[in-house]
Scaffold this motif. Structure first.
Motif, PDB file in Angstrom:
ATOM      1  N   LEU A 169      52.989  80.392 -33.109  1.00 32.56           N
ATOM      2  CA  LEU A 169      53.151  79.332 -32.108  1.00 32.56           C
ATOM      3  C   LEU A 169      53.799  78.101 -32.739  1.00 32.56           C
ATOM      4  CD1 LEU A 169      49.809  79.530 -30.083  1.00 32.56           C
ATOM      5  CD2 LEU A 169      52.028  80.568 -29.591  1.00 32.56           C
ATOM      6  N   PRO A 170      54.818  77.544 -32.082  1.00 35.45           N
ATOM      7  CA  PRO A 170      55.552  76.422 -32.667  1.00 35.45           C
ATOM      8  C   PRO A 170      54.847  75.091 -32.415  1.00 35.45           C
ATOM      9  CG  PRO A 170      56.506  76.997 -30.555  1.00 35.45           C
ATOM     10  CD  PRO A 170      55.413  78.011 -30.817  1.00 35.45           C
ATOM     11  N   ARG A 171      55.220  74.107 -33.207  1.00 35.10           N
ATOM     12  CA  ARG A 171      54.782  72.735 -32.950  1.00 35.10           C
ATOM     13  C   ARG A 171      55.528  72.211 -31.731  1.00 35.10           C
ATOM     14  NH1 ARG A 171      50.719  69.574 -33.891  1.00 35.10           N
ATOM     15  NH2 ARG A 171      50.630  70.476 -35.997  1.00 35.10           N
ATOM     16  N   ILE A 172      54.808  71.688 -30.736  1.00 35.79           N
ATOM     17  CA  ILE A 172      55.443  71.121 -29.549  1.00 35.79           C
ATOM     18  C   ILE A 172      55.039  69.657 -29.407  1.00 35.79           C
ATOM     19  CG2 ILE A 172      55.516  73.338 -28.339  1.00 35.79           C
ATOM     20  CD1 ILE A 172      53.109  72.327 -26.653  1.00 35.79           C
ATOM     21  N   THR A 185      57.034  80.079 -18.373  1.00 31.45           N
ATOM     22  CA  THR A 185      57.948  81.204 -18.593  1.00 31.45           C
ATOM     23  C   THR A 185      58.478  81.242 -20.020  1.00 31.45           C
ATOM     24  OG1 THR A 185      59.792  79.863 -17.765  1.00 31.45           O
ATOM     25  CG2 THR A 185      58.645  81.279 -16.177  1.00 31.45           C
ATOM     26  N   THR A 186      58.095  80.270 -20.834  1.00 29.80           N
ATOM     27  CA  THR A 186      58.439  80.280 -22.261  1.00 29.80           C
ATOM     28  C   THR A 186      57.170  80.010 -23.052  1.00 29.80           C
ATOM     29  OG1 THR A 186      58.879  77.903 -22.421  1.00 29.80           O
ATOM     30  CG2 THR A 186      60.723  79.315 -21.739  1.00 29.80           C
ATOM     31  N   THR A 187      57.210  80.338 -24.327  1.00 32.89           N
ATOM     32  CA  THR A 187      56.038  80.066 -25.179  1.00 32.89           C
ATOM     33  C   THR A 187      55.702  78.586 -25.184  1.00 32.89           C
ATOM     34  OG1 THR A 187      56.519  81.954 -26.614  1.00 32.89           O
ATOM     35  CG2 THR A 187      55.146  80.204 -27.536  1.00 32.89           C
ATOM     36  N   GLU A 188      56.732  77.745 -25.302  1.00 32.62           N
ATOM     37  CA  GLU A 188      56.504  76.303 -25.371  1.00 32.62           C
ATOM     38  C   GLU A 188      55.899  75.770 -24.078  1.00 32.62           C
ATOM     39  OE1 GLU A 188      59.205  77.858 -26.273  1.00 32.62           O
ATOM     40  OE2 GLU A 188      59.594  77.324 -28.375  1.00 32.62           O
ATOM     41  N   SER A 189      56.424  76.212 -22.927  1.00 37.06           N
ATOM     42  CA  SER A 189      55.893  75.716 -21.656  1.00 37.06           C
ATOM     43  C   SER A 189      54.468  76.203 -21.429  1.00 37.06           C
ATOM     44  CB  SER A 189      56.801  76.143 -20.492  1.00 37.06           C
ATOM     45  OG  SER A 189      56.809  77.552 -20.319  1.00 37.06           O
ATOM     46  N   GLN A 190      54.190  77.427 -21.853  1.00 33.16           N
ATOM     47  CA  GLN A 190      52.831  77.943 -21.703  1.00 33.16           C
ATOM     48  C   GLN A 190      51.843  77.161 -22.571  1.00 33.16           C
ATOM     49  OE1 GLN A 190      52.919  82.200 -22.381  1.00 33.16           O
ATOM     50  NE2 GLN A 190      54.636  82.459 -20.955  1.00 33.16           N
ATOM     51  N   MET A 191      52.280  76.792 -23.765  1.00 30.60           N
ATOM     52  CA  MET A 191      51.415  75.978 -24.630  1.00 30.60           C
ATOM     53  C   MET A 191      51.143  74.608 -24.016  1.00 30.60           C
ATOM     54  SD  MET A 191      53.011  76.817 -28.382  1.00 30.60           S
ATOM     55  CE  MET A 191      51.983  75.602 -29.215  1.00 30.60           C
ATOM     56  N   LEU A 192      52.205  73.971 -23.496  1.00 33.57           N
ATOM     57  CA  LEU A 192      52.035  72.649 -22.907  1.00 33.57           C
ATOM     58  C   LEU A 192      51.124  72.712 -21.681  1.00 33.57           C
ATOM     59  CD1 LEU A 192      52.708  69.645 -22.913  1.00 33.57           C
ATOM     60  CD2 LEU A 192      54.747  70.162 -21.554  1.00 33.57           C
ATOM     61  N   ILE A 193      51.298  73.733 -20.862  1.00 32.17           N
ATOM     62  CA  ILE A 193      50.434  73.908 -19.683  1.00 32.17           C
ATOM     63  C   ILE A 193      48.986  74.087 -20.118  1.00 32.17           C
ATOM     64  CG2 ILE A 193      49.835  75.506 -17.823  1.00 32.17           C
ATOM     65  CD1 ILE A 193      52.928  76.022 -17.583  1.00 32.17           C
ATOM     66  N   GLY A 194      48.760  74.938 -21.106  1.00 30.47           N
ATOM     67  CA  GLY A 194      47.399  75.182 -21.554  1.00 30.47           C
ATOM     68  C   GLY A 194      46.732  73.939 -22.113  1.00 30.47           C
TER      69      GLY A 194
END
Length: 260
Positions: A169-172, A185-194
């Protein structure tokens, strides 16, 4: 002028009060090893930018949740400002409110200061949500007594743990989502949503449960650096008070000096 110092786990905030108003505020990363000499070099330059000198400060009050930082801040006050500082919760600056919990000595100074300041403004049951290193929920009744609360990991701590304990998982950046969509729909957006919407859900859920337990009309007050970010995406806050801890320090100083 009064210099109010709020030493937190992440930052030390210095606020210069001119009467009841904050003339200037500055913050520096918390380091319990930082000496009085290091503090004063930094502060002198900032005061000069305001057209002020060290002798402008004629009183100091300190609130800290970092006990090791107190010594050097006290030396700063005595050596460079020529004053013995008041320390929140001690001596003339004792709390003056009931701490109605099992371990009153373990309650952080910032949390009591927030309660003191909020009670002076609202005079009713209150819940204060402070977005700091940790996110704390503090409950006080209509008489100003501290009744307890909740300690949750701060959102940045949660994000650091998520990234630090996973391999891919990347740093966002922590920022306001572009939409209310909770299907990424992307790893980054899913992380931010979570992280973001998960945090909003926690806030709303704990506020609802706390208000139900209190059972009386209750003001919800948000403070701390990230409060503004969340205020845009939830309607649970009644008031945003960015300087609540500093206002608590100012009130304690006023009460202590007027009592003399």
């Amino acid at each position: 002028m009064l210099l109010a110092i709020d030493a937190g786990n992440t930052n030390v905030v210095f606020a210069l009060f001119d009467g009841d108003d904050i003339r200037a505020r500055w913050r520096i990363a918390t380091d319990a090893r930082r000496t009085a000499d290091e503090y004063v070099v930094w502060l002198r330059q900032l005061l000069e930018l305001e057209g002020l000198e060290l002798n402008t400060v004629d009183a100091v009050i300190i609130g800290t949740v970092v006990p090791r930082a107190l010594h050097n801040l006290t030396v700063l006050s005595e050596k460079y400002f020529g004053v013995t500082p008041l320390v929140a919760g001690r001596g003339a600056a004792e709390w003056g409110v009931a701490l109605d919990v099992e371990q009153p000595d373990s309650v952080g100074a910032d949390r009591v200061l927030n309660v003191i300041a909020a009670h002076q403004k609202y005079k009713q049951d209150i819940v204060i949500i402070d977005f700091g290193t940790a996110t704390t929920f503090d409950v006080a009744d209509y008489e100003g007594a501290y009744k307890g609360g909740v300690i949750a990991p701060g959102i940045n701590l949660s994000l650091d743990a998520l990234v630090g304990k996973t391999a891919q998982l990347p740093r966002i950046a922590l920022e306001s989502p572009e939409s209310d969509n909770v299907i990424g729909t992307t790893t980054e957006s899913q992380m931010l949503i979570g992280i973001f919407w998960g945090y909003v859900a926690m806030i709303e859920g704990l506020v609802a449960r706390t208000k139900a337990q209190i059972g009386r009309p209750t003001k919800i007050i948000a403070t701390g650096g990230l409060a503004v970010l969340f205020d845009e995406h939830t309607d649970v806050f009644d008031h945003l008070e960015s300087d609540l801890t500093l206002q608590g320090l100012h009130f304690l100083y006023q009460r202590a000096t007027h009592a003399k």
